[in-house]
Design a protein around this motif. Structure first.
Motif, PDB file in Angstrom:
ATOM      1  N   SER A 190     -10.113  11.815  13.731  1.00 30.77           N
ATOM      2  CA  SER A 190      -9.636  12.975  14.053  1.00 30.77           C
ATOM      3  C   SER A 190     -10.487  14.247  13.540  1.00 30.77           C
ATOM      4  CB  SER A 190      -8.193  13.083  13.803  1.00 30.77           C
ATOM      5  OG  SER A 190      -7.738  14.454  13.890  1.00 30.77           O
ATOM      6  N   PRO A 191     -10.753  15.315  14.045  1.00 33.44           N
ATOM      7  CA  PRO A 191     -11.633  16.366  13.264  1.00 33.44           C
ATOM      8  C   PRO A 191     -10.706  16.920  12.308  1.00 33.44           C
ATOM      9  CG  PRO A 191     -11.667  16.375  15.914  1.00 33.44           C
ATOM     10  CD  PRO A 191     -10.752  15.286  15.563  1.00 33.44           C
TER      11      PRO A 191
ATOM     12  N   LYS B 281     -14.439  19.671  16.801  1.00 36.15           N
ATOM     13  CA  LYS B 281     -13.053  19.277  17.850  1.00 36.15           C
ATOM     14  C   LYS B 281     -13.591  20.085  19.039  1.00 36.15           C
ATOM     15  CE  LYS B 281      -7.944  20.257  18.015  1.00 36.15           C
ATOM     16  NZ  LYS B 281      -7.260  20.715  17.713  1.00 36.15           N
TER      17      LYS B 281
ATOM     18  N   LYS C  85      -6.571  16.926  20.553  1.00 37.33           N
ATOM     19  CA  LYS C  85      -8.070  16.700  20.964  1.00 37.33           C
ATOM     20  C   LYS C  85      -8.821  16.121  19.758  1.00 37.33           C
ATOM     21  CE  LYS C  85      -8.148  19.200  25.010  1.00 37.33           C
ATOM     22  NZ  LYS C  85      -8.511  18.746  26.147  1.00 37.33           N
TER      23      LYS C  85
ATOM     24  N   SER D  78     -12.922  14.605  18.821  1.00 36.11           N
ATOM     25  CA  SER D  78     -14.108  15.238  18.598  1.00 36.11           C
ATOM     26  C   SER D  78     -14.997  15.467  19.853  1.00 36.11           C
ATOM     27  CB  SER D  78     -15.291  14.340  17.798  1.00 36.11           C
ATOM     28  OG  SER D  78     -15.396  12.978  18.583  1.00 36.11           O
TER      29      SER D  78
ATOM     30  N   LYS E  51      -5.958  22.751  13.764  1.00 39.99           N
ATOM     31  CA  LYS E  51      -6.094  22.635  15.180  1.00 39.99           C
ATOM     32  C   LYS E  51      -5.229  23.859  15.832  1.00 39.99           C
ATOM     33  CE  LYS E  51      -2.111  19.557  15.559  1.00 39.99           C
ATOM     34  NZ  LYS E  51      -1.130  20.047  16.255  1.00 39.99           N
TER      35      LYS E  51
END
Length: 481
Positions: A76-77, A84, A121, A123, A434
């Protein structure tokens, strides 16, 4: 004459199907699958699909450079330095169909209501190529060494380790967004060792990436301590055992999904040429087979035959639909550490050419895959470990600081996606990275005081309305200070 049982025909049982992405090893030739994946992600958008690319796969597996790409897709970013993907996170809601009168009469139990799932979302797939274009030269950092690779590995591992630590930070492999596996080999035990996101261990993504890409003579083994087994492991490149990890991936998927009836596997190669010796090369003897000037023929034959066997077996497994995407470099043979501009540009062109040649096959796979309805395999963003990471970050952002930096915030009276989230997670969602640090979309600013003032709520803990507002937006009393 017996008539067909219409009731049973109308209610055909839907078989369980799963999707696997398998990515070969090959050093800098990882550019080719990186290009293909970027194109596939764009195809998803062209098909009006807003769920992220990674979320459609029940397992993503890779060896060596393929393992690096796999981890780049599923880390996960929010907890790494990966860029992202643009766009909104996708909220999946499930309808619970009520029982009919006759089902109740038969004593059938009410189905449990499924909680909404937020698919975050991942990468940006287009940036996977940057691993090679921007960081290839620093990973394969050339240093003059006495006697070259004869007595020492070609590269100092501090450069690849620095890249991995910068990219993945402290992310754990158990935090991967979908089941992820990377292949390595334990040289001290003489057995394969796979890093699996569903294993209860404390390995980091950086450790997994370092181990799977520790190519002998290029990098020294990755030494990790296995807390689960309480032993030290000396891990080398997974290409030693499975450069095409398809069979490893299938074996693990069978354990993960024991009720699955069909596995759809997309296997991306790094366009290595099948090696064949010419008569002039067959000189026999020890030196003839390991001659470095000829690229160590025995090693090349072993690698080629291993890859051929993996595809042959996968193609003949009854519950597998195997889609292999391979490209022959047609004369160009690039070493795994070739970071020249010519090599990089040629490999990018080869990836684009491969996609054009196999586009029909690839798009057909995508169209089948996006019909899936079950996303239970995707990691819940409310997973404790990720939640703590986000909370740590969010706690450093004060609502008043956000308010002063953002002059214009879109006002939406009711945002359905956010309202469906559990109240305890709203603050985390609103103030996490995010959401770009923006306050709630359905209020004018992010302070608790302003919300209470706008609703004309008395700021006392005894006030029930006050507690409702706290719960609704995920605030706590500390936010008034």
């Amino acid at each position: 004459m017996l008539l067909p049982n219409k009731k049973n025909n109308d209610k055909e049982e839907k078989i369980e199907e799963r999707y696997i992405l398998s990515i070969d090893g090959g050093g800098m030739r990882g550019i080719i699958p990186a290009v293909v994946i970027s194109k596939l992600a764009q195809e998803l958008k062209d098909l009006n699909e807003d769920k992220p690319f990674y979320s459609f796969f029940d397992l993503i597996a890779g060896t060596s450079t393929g393992g690096l790409i796999a981890l780049g897709l599923t880390t996960s970013p929010l907890i790494s330095n990966l860029k992202k993907e643009e766009g909104e996170d996708h909220l999946i809601t499930y309808e619970t169909k009520p029982l009919t009168f006759f089902e109740r009469l038969r004593g059938k139990k009410e189905p449990e209501a499924k909680q909404p799932k937020l698919i975050t979302k991942g990468s940006d797939c287009s940036t996977l190529l940057d691993f090679y274009k921007n960081d290839g030269k620093s990973i394969f950092h050339s240093e003059s060494r006495f006697l070259g690779q004869l007595l020492k590995d070609k590269y100092d591992p501090k450069y690849i380790e620095g890249f991995l630590n910068r990219t993945f930070k402290n992310a754990k492999i158990t935090q991967c967004l979908v089941p992820t596996m990377v292949v390595s080999y334990d040289a001290s035990e003489g057995i394969p060792f796979n890093f699996k996101s569903w294993d209860d261990n404390e390995f980091t993504v950086s450790q997994a990436a370092r181990a799977t890409s520790a190519a002998p003579t290029y990098f020294p083994p990755a030494i990790v301590y296995d807390k689960k087994e309480e032993k030290r492991r000396y891990l080398i490149d997974g290409g030693i055992i499975a450069n095409n990890p398809v069979l490893m991936a299938y074996s693990e998927a069978r354990k993960l999904y024991p009720n699955c009836k069909k596995f759809h596997i997309l296997a991306l190669s790094t366009a290595s040429n099948d090696y064949a010796m010419e008569d002039v090369d067959i000189s026999g003897g020890l030196m003839g087979w390991i001659d470095p000037s000829k690229g160590a023929p025995i090693q090349k034959i072993s690698s080629t035959s291993q890859m051929q066997l993996a595809s042959f077996v996968a193609n003949n497994i009854s519950d597998v639909e195997y889609t292999r995407v391979h490209y022959n470099l047609k004369g160009d043979s690039f070493k795994l550490d070739d970071t020249s501009s010519y090599a990089i540009n040629t490999l990018i062109d080869s990836g684009e050419q491969l996609f054009r040649e196999e586009e029909e096959k690839l798009v057909s796979f995508l169209k089948k895959m996006i019909k899936r309805e079950d996303f239970s395999h995707v990691l819940d963003i409310n997973n404790l470990e990720i939640e703590e990471e986000i909370k740590t970050e969010a706690s450093q952002i004060k609502p008043l600081e956000i308010e002063s930096k953002l002059e214009e915030i879109p006002v939406i009276e009711e945002n359905e996606k956010l309202e469906k989230l559990p109240s305890t997670n709203k603050r985390k969602y609103f103030f996490s990275k995010k959401n770009n640090g923006k306050p709630p979309l359905n209020i004018k600013n992010g302070t608790l005081s302003s919300i209470l003032d706008e609703d004309k709520v008395e700021k006392t803990p005894q006030n029930e309305k006050y507690q409702e507002v706290l719960d609704k937006y995920g605030f706590n009393e500390e936010d008034l200070k």
